[in-house]
Enzyme design. Structure first.
Site, short mmCIF file in Angstrom:
data_model
loop_
_atom_site.label_atom_id
_atom_site.label_comp_id
_atom_site.label_asym_id
_atom_site.label_seq_id
_atom_site.Cartn_x
_atom_site.Cartn_y
_atom_site.Cartn_z
N ASN A 146 1.21 1.17 10.35
CA ASN A 146 0.84 2.56 10.07
C ASN A 146 -0.59 2.60 9.54
O ASN A 146 -0.96 1.78 8.73
CB ASN A 146 1.83 3.22 9.10
CG ASN A 146 1.61 2.80 7.66
OD1 ASN A 146 1.19 1.69 7.41
ND2 ASN A 146 1.90 3.66 6.73
N GLU A 244 -1.50 -4.17 -1.61
CA GLU A 244 -1.36 -2.70 -1.47
C GLU A 244 0.04 -2.48 -0.91
O GLU A 244 0.28 -2.68 0.28
CB GLU A 244 -2.41 -2.15 -0.50
CG GLU A 244 -3.84 -2.30 -0.96
CD GLU A 244 -4.20 -1.35 -2.10
OE1 GLU A 244 -3.41 -0.43 -2.39
OE2 GLU A 244 -5.26 -1.56 -2.72
N CYS A 278 2.57 5.30 2.78
CA CYS A 278 2.83 4.69 1.46
C CYS A 278 2.66 5.70 0.35
O CYS A 278 3.27 5.57 -0.70
CB CYS A 278 1.90 3.50 1.26
SG CYS A 278 0.16 3.95 1.46
N GLU A 454 -8.90 -1.24 -3.80
CA GLU A 454 -9.87 -1.31 -2.70
C GLU A 454 -10.59 0.02 -2.53
O GLU A 454 -10.42 0.92 -3.33
CB GLU A 454 -9.24 -1.82 -1.40
CG GLU A 454 -7.98 -1.18 -0.96
CD GLU A 454 -7.34 -1.92 0.22
OE1 GLU A 454 -7.64 -3.09 0.49
OE2 GLU A 454 -6.48 -1.31 0.86
P1 NAD Z 1 5.78 -5.22 6.31
O1 NAD Z 1 5.63 -5.69 4.91
O2 NAD Z 1 7.05 -5.49 7.02
O3 NAD Z 1 4.63 -5.87 7.22
C1 NAD Z 1 3.27 -5.75 6.88
C2 NAD Z 1 2.50 -6.92 7.49
O4 NAD Z 1 2.93 -8.13 6.88
C3 NAD Z 1 2.74 -7.10 9.00
O5 NAD Z 1 1.52 -7.46 9.60
C4 NAD Z 1 3.74 -8.24 9.04
O6 NAD Z 1 3.70 -8.97 10.24
C5 NAD Z 1 3.25 -9.09 7.88
N1 NAD Z 1 4.25 -10.01 7.32
C6 NAD Z 1 5.61 -9.89 7.32
N2 NAD Z 1 6.17 -10.96 6.73
C7 NAD Z 1 5.16 -11.77 6.33
C8 NAD Z 1 5.09 -13.02 5.64
N3 NAD Z 1 6.18 -13.67 5.24
N4 NAD Z 1 3.86 -13.57 5.40
C9 NAD Z 1 2.74 -12.93 5.77
N5 NAD Z 1 2.74 -11.75 6.44
C10 NAD Z 1 3.93 -11.17 6.70
O7 NAD Z 1 5.43 -3.66 6.30
P2 NAD Z 1 5.50 -2.59 7.51
O8 NAD Z 1 6.90 -2.21 7.78
O9 NAD Z 1 4.66 -3.09 8.64
O10 NAD Z 1 4.72 -1.35 6.82
C11 NAD Z 1 5.31 -0.43 5.97
C12 NAD Z 1 5.09 -0.80 4.51
O11 NAD Z 1 3.70 -0.87 4.21
C13 NAD Z 1 5.65 0.26 3.57
O12 NAD Z 1 6.28 -0.38 2.48
C14 NAD Z 1 4.40 1.00 3.10
O13 NAD Z 1 4.53 1.66 1.86
C15 NAD Z 1 3.41 -0.11 3.04
N6 NAD Z 1 2.04 0.41 3.07
C16 NAD Z 1 1.29 0.35 1.92
C17 NAD Z 1 0.01 0.90 1.93
C18 NAD Z 1 -0.85 0.86 0.68
O14 NAD Z 1 -2.05 1.02 0.81
N7 NAD Z 1 -0.30 0.66 -0.49
C19 NAD Z 1 -0.52 1.47 3.09
C20 NAD Z 1 0.28 1.50 4.24
C21 NAD Z 1 1.56 0.95 4.22
#
Ligand code: NAD
Length: 472
Positions: A146, A244, A278, A454
């Site tokens: 996203n 984040e 998020c 950031e």
């Molecule tokens: P996710 O944590 O499943 O995946 C995020 C990224 O991490 C992906 O690229 C994924 O391939 C990678 N990843 C997964 N397992 C990993 C591991 N063991 N080691 C390293 N990398 C790994 O999240 P999602 O479903 O893609 O996104 C939604 C989440 O992101 C929600 O919780 C949302 O709140 C959060 N988010 C936070 C912000 C912020 O700025 N705080 C912004 C956007 C989304």
């Protein structure tokens, strides 16, 4: 069907070494829409090698060179804004206006970093010491599907301004957006190895990158669960880690707020980016005496929420990203009903008239207590909770009673009072009567919403190590 089978390493697109495939589905039609050939550990190792070599010279580059690169990146992204918008719509059904806005954010992030870099002090005098800021080293940026362009660009802008080469690991579910965006990055002409992009599974490529001894900095945006595992993995070599993460943000409606205005605002805070944001305001805190009237106001305001085809300009709420997320959100709706919350609108299943696609009914629960699962966990779908409060202190206590602390919203007429409430909230950002973004201000979470900040100068500082030199 489009195939995505390239990494971007050492300034060139290359076939992935990994051969495992992942199928992508159109969230509107549920039809297969693409195949990603996933990178593997070997691709990750090549990317680290390329970035490590680039670090030797890029860490010594001048401010002027880096400012020019950031401007080139901004121009390259601006040039392809329409294609970036289209990829966002196709990949996760982002409504067209929001998708266009998001494509614009990325160009702005590079431009902002270039401007800040002009006067950024890499050296200053502190007492008898000269305090020098130097690039932290090879940076790995892991981002979710996203808001892909914004997440990549804001991290990359800070890293490049600081003098750090970057390896981006985008979500495996964002291959289409990533393809266009990486072409933009390539067009900007960074020195070979300064920008690298490898798309693969988190447990494979993500872990290979975050555990690599030659990586010094990790900046991760994604779920809290994965963020914690990355932090644990960074311990052996004490890599610098910025996280984040998720949120369960409160929207506090003060008792002087106009209920109709507040209802419209609360929906826009909650359903931003197809409710997959998020910073979504998912817990609406309302004075107890006004809870019933507010539920009626929100029913009226819901008439402006149009669920459907993201390409239709009148649509405000598109589908969820994939079937897994659709099913997860259905489970949360069932959980809210089971726990005794009352449905004001929505509920299980698809909205009327939509027989396919990962569309969810805009769902509002009232009579929610802050200990219910739907009030505590991040749902990442259009499910909002109305929670009554007794007085201002109670509202603040409820707002802060969450493991998260990314964002908060305050709605009210008395500005002074709204600011006083904002000052008491444990959240990295508080927005008063607005959804506006300030890209120069820090962004990041309290508590389990993350570590570090950031954007703007904070994103540059995030990629620097500080050294004091004393004596002559
Ligand atoms: P996710 O944590 O499943 O995946 C995020 C990224 O991490 C992906 O690229 C994924 O391939 C990678 N990843 C997964 N397992 C990993 C591991 N063991 N080691 C390293 N990398 C790994 O999240 P999602 O479903 O893609 O996104 C939604 C989440 O992101 C929600 O919780 C949302 O709140 C959060 N988010 C936070 C912000 C912020 O700025 N705080 C912004 C956007 C989304």
């Amino acid at each position: 069907m489009q195939r995505f089978e390239q990494t971007y390493i050492g300034g060139a697109f290359q076939p992935t070494h990994g051969r495992e495939e992942l199928r992508l589905f159109d969230p509107v039609t549920e039809e297969a829409s693409g195949i990603v050939v996933l990178a593997d550990e070997e691709d990750a190792a090549r990317a680290v090698k390329s970035a490590s070599m680039a670090f030797q010279t890029f860490s010594q580059s001048t401010k002027k060179e880096r400012i020019e690169l950031l401007h080139e990146l901004s121009r390259a992204v601006e040039t392809r804004a329409d294609e970036l918008t289209e990829a966002t719509i196709a990949e996760y059904g982002g409504p067209i206006e929001q998708a266009r806005w998001r494509a614009g954010l990325a160009a702005g992030n590079f431009k902002d970093a270039a401007r800040i870099l002009e006067d950024f002090p890499f050296s200053r005098k502190v007492g008898e010491a000269e305090v020098i800021a130097q690039p932290a080293g090879v940076a790995v940026h892991i981002v979710p599907w996203n808001s892909l362009y914004n997440a990549i660009s804001v991290k990359m802008a800070g890293a490049l301004a600081a003098g750090c080469p970057v390896i981006v690991k985008p979500s495996e579910y964002s291959a289409r957006q990533n393809q266009v965006f990486t072409e933009c990055l390539h067009a900007a002409g960074a020195p070979a190895g300064v920008i690298n992009v490898v798309t693969g599974l988190g447990q494979v490529v993500g872990e290979a990158l975050t555990s690599h001894p030659d990586v010094r900095k990790i900046s991760f945006t994604g779920s809290t669960a994965v963020g914690k595992s990355i932090l644990r993995g960074a311990v052996p070599s004490l890599k610098r880690v910025t996280l984040e993460l998720g949120g369960k943000s409160p929207t506090i409606v003060l008792d002087d707020a106009d209920l109709s205005t507040a209802a419209h605002a609360a929906l826009s805070f909650g359903f931003l980016n197809n409710a997959q944001s998020c910073i979504a305001g998912t817990r609406i805190l309302i004075p107890r005496a006004k809870a019933e009237a507010f539920s009626e106001a929100i029913k009226v305001a819901l008439a402006n929420v149009v669920v459907g085809d993201p390409r239709d300009p009148s649509t405000t709420l598109g589908p969820l990203v994939n079937r897994r997320q659709f099913e997860r959100v259905q489970t949360y709706i069932q959980s809210g009903i089971k726990e005794g919350a009352r449905l004001v609108a929505g509920g299980e299943g698809r909205p009327d008239g939509l027989h396919r696609g990962f569309f969810v009914k805009p769902t509002i629960f009232t009579n929610v207590t802050n200990d219910m699962v739907i009030a505590r966990e991040e749902i990442f779908g259009p499910v909002l909770c109305i929670i009554p409060y007794d007085d201002e202190d109670h509202a603040v206590a409820l707002a802060n009673d969450t493991p998260y602390g990314l964002h908060a919203y305050v709605i009210g007429r008395d500005r002074g009072r709204a600011h006083r409430v904002a000052a008491r909230l444990d959240a990295g950002r508080v927005a008063i009567n607005t959804l506006r973004h300030e890209p120069l201000a820090p962004f990041g979470g309290f508590k389990e919403s993350g570590i570090g900040r950031e954007y703007g100068q904070y994103g540059i500082e995030d990629h620097l190590e500080i050294k004091a030199v004393i004596g002559s």
